[in-house]
Design a protein around this motif. Sequence first.
Motif, short mmCIF file in Angstrom:
data_model
loop_
_atom_site.label_atom_id
_atom_site.label_comp_id
_atom_site.label_asym_id
_atom_site.label_seq_id
_atom_site.Cartn_x
_atom_site.Cartn_y
_atom_site.Cartn_z
N ASP A 19 0.83 -1.21 0.00
CA ASP A 19 0.00 0.00 0.00
C ASP A 19 0.86 1.26 0.00
O ASP A 19 0.56 2.24 -0.69
N ALA A 20 1.94 1.24 0.78
CA ALA A 20 2.83 2.41 0.85
C ALA A 20 3.55 2.63 -0.47
O ALA A 20 3.74 3.77 -0.90
N ALA A 21 3.93 1.54 -1.14
CA ALA A 21 4.59 1.67 -2.44
C ALA A 21 3.66 2.31 -3.46
O ALA A 21 4.05 3.20 -4.22
N ARG A 22 2.41 1.87 -3.47
CA ARG A 22 1.42 2.45 -4.40
C ARG A 22 1.17 3.92 -4.06
O ARG A 22 1.06 4.77 -4.95
N ALA A 23 1.06 4.20 -2.77
CA ALA A 23 0.81 5.58 -2.34
C ALA A 23 1.98 6.48 -2.71
O ALA A 23 1.79 7.65 -3.09
N MET A 24 3.20 5.95 -2.64
CA MET A 24 4.37 6.72 -3.01
C MET A 24 4.30 7.11 -4.49
O MET A 24 4.54 8.27 -4.87
N ILE A 25 3.96 6.16 -5.34
CA ILE A 25 3.87 6.44 -6.78
C ILE A 25 2.82 7.52 -7.05
O ILE A 25 3.06 8.46 -7.81
N MET A 60 12.30 1.34 -3.33
CA MET A 60 11.28 0.87 -4.27
C MET A 60 11.76 -0.40 -4.96
O MET A 60 10.98 -1.33 -5.20
N ARG A 61 13.04 -0.45 -5.26
CA ARG A 61 13.63 -1.66 -5.85
C ARG A 61 13.59 -2.81 -4.85
O ARG A 61 13.25 -3.95 -5.19
N GLU A 110 11.51 12.48 -1.19
CA GLU A 110 11.61 13.02 0.17
C GLU A 110 10.34 13.78 0.54
O GLU A 110 9.79 13.62 1.64
N LYS A 111 9.88 14.63 -0.37
CA LYS A 111 8.64 15.38 -0.12
C LYS A 111 7.45 14.45 0.05
O LYS A 111 6.62 14.63 0.94
N SER A 112 7.40 13.44 -0.80
CA SER A 112 6.27 12.52 -0.78
C SER A 112 6.24 11.69 0.50
O SER A 112 5.18 11.49 1.09
N ARG A 113 7.40 11.22 0.93
CA ARG A 113 7.40 10.38 2.13
C ARG A 113 7.04 11.20 3.37
O ARG A 113 6.43 10.68 4.31
N MET A 114 7.40 12.49 3.39
CA MET A 114 7.02 13.34 4.52
C MET A 114 5.50 13.54 4.55
O MET A 114 4.88 13.52 5.61
N GLN A 115 4.91 13.70 3.39
CA GLN A 115 3.45 13.86 3.31
C GLN A 115 2.73 12.58 3.72
O GLN A 115 1.65 12.63 4.31
#
Length: 307
Positions: free
Chosen positions: A126-132, A254-255, A237-242
């Motif tokens: 779920d976190a991987a999809r949310a990151m994308i 991600m890999r 970095e911005k995305s993971r903080m959000q």
Amino acid sequence: MIQISPAARDALQTWLEGLSALRDASDNTLDAYRRDVAEFLSFITAHKGEPQGLKALERVTVSDMRAWMAHTRSTGIASRSLARKLSSVKSFFRWLAEREGFDPSAVLSTRSPKFHRKLPRPLDEDAARAMIDTVSLQSPSDWIAARDMAVVTLLYGCGLRISEALGLMGRDLPLRDSLRILGKGGKERIVPLIPAARQSVEHYAQLCPWDLSPDQPLFRGARGGKLSPRIIQQVMEKSRMQLGLPATATPHAMRHSFATHLLNAGGDLRAIQELLGHASLSTTQAYTAVDLERLLDVYDRTHPKAS
């Protein structure tokens, strides 16, 4: 840096040129080797009180190696980094000894410091999809948003290294069912391309304002040059903080996530090794340790007797 002898400097350069030609070592790898060995040669020069020519290098002793290890440790360097430096020095001396005909045992017998191998820290699915999805929201420019999403989708959907994704060229379009990837050490592998990754890249290509000719990079920076890995790192970095994700949620994670999720779904370890382009199966086996570590953590938190 303390001056090293011309003969030692020339030998170092010849060795590096050989690595570049015969092993197709990357620029980053060559820079690390150059820095590590030059630092060692500088230390030996200071330690002995004079520049060390090739004959003097043949006389490096176990005591000299211990002194270098102790000096390097005193700078606060981590055991992992010291082990890498020692490996560089050993590789250089192995080559030099073969060329000059001397016994390099004093150098080669030096024990590497022990260190705990850092295990990959994958994101859950779920976190991987949310990151994308979140990466695509970081830029007001449609084509840049599409670009960033395409790159991160390739990292997770195909298990590419960031350098491999950014190494794709215009000639790779139109995308097919697989990608031919040139990985570390010039090793080539074929990676299946999932529909989501292909669609994401094609969408970016349609929006990109720059000419994606065959001899030009596929992924472009805002001014048209080759996209820098740092840009993708900053976007993540911005995305993971959000999203409230840890600092370990990097492009390389991600890999790792790609490999771990395949393994969890019953993927064969050898097949995953091929997909990732790992030279050694032991590198890929780290993912099994991650899986076991996570399983034990769940066990400790949920088992009725774990209190």
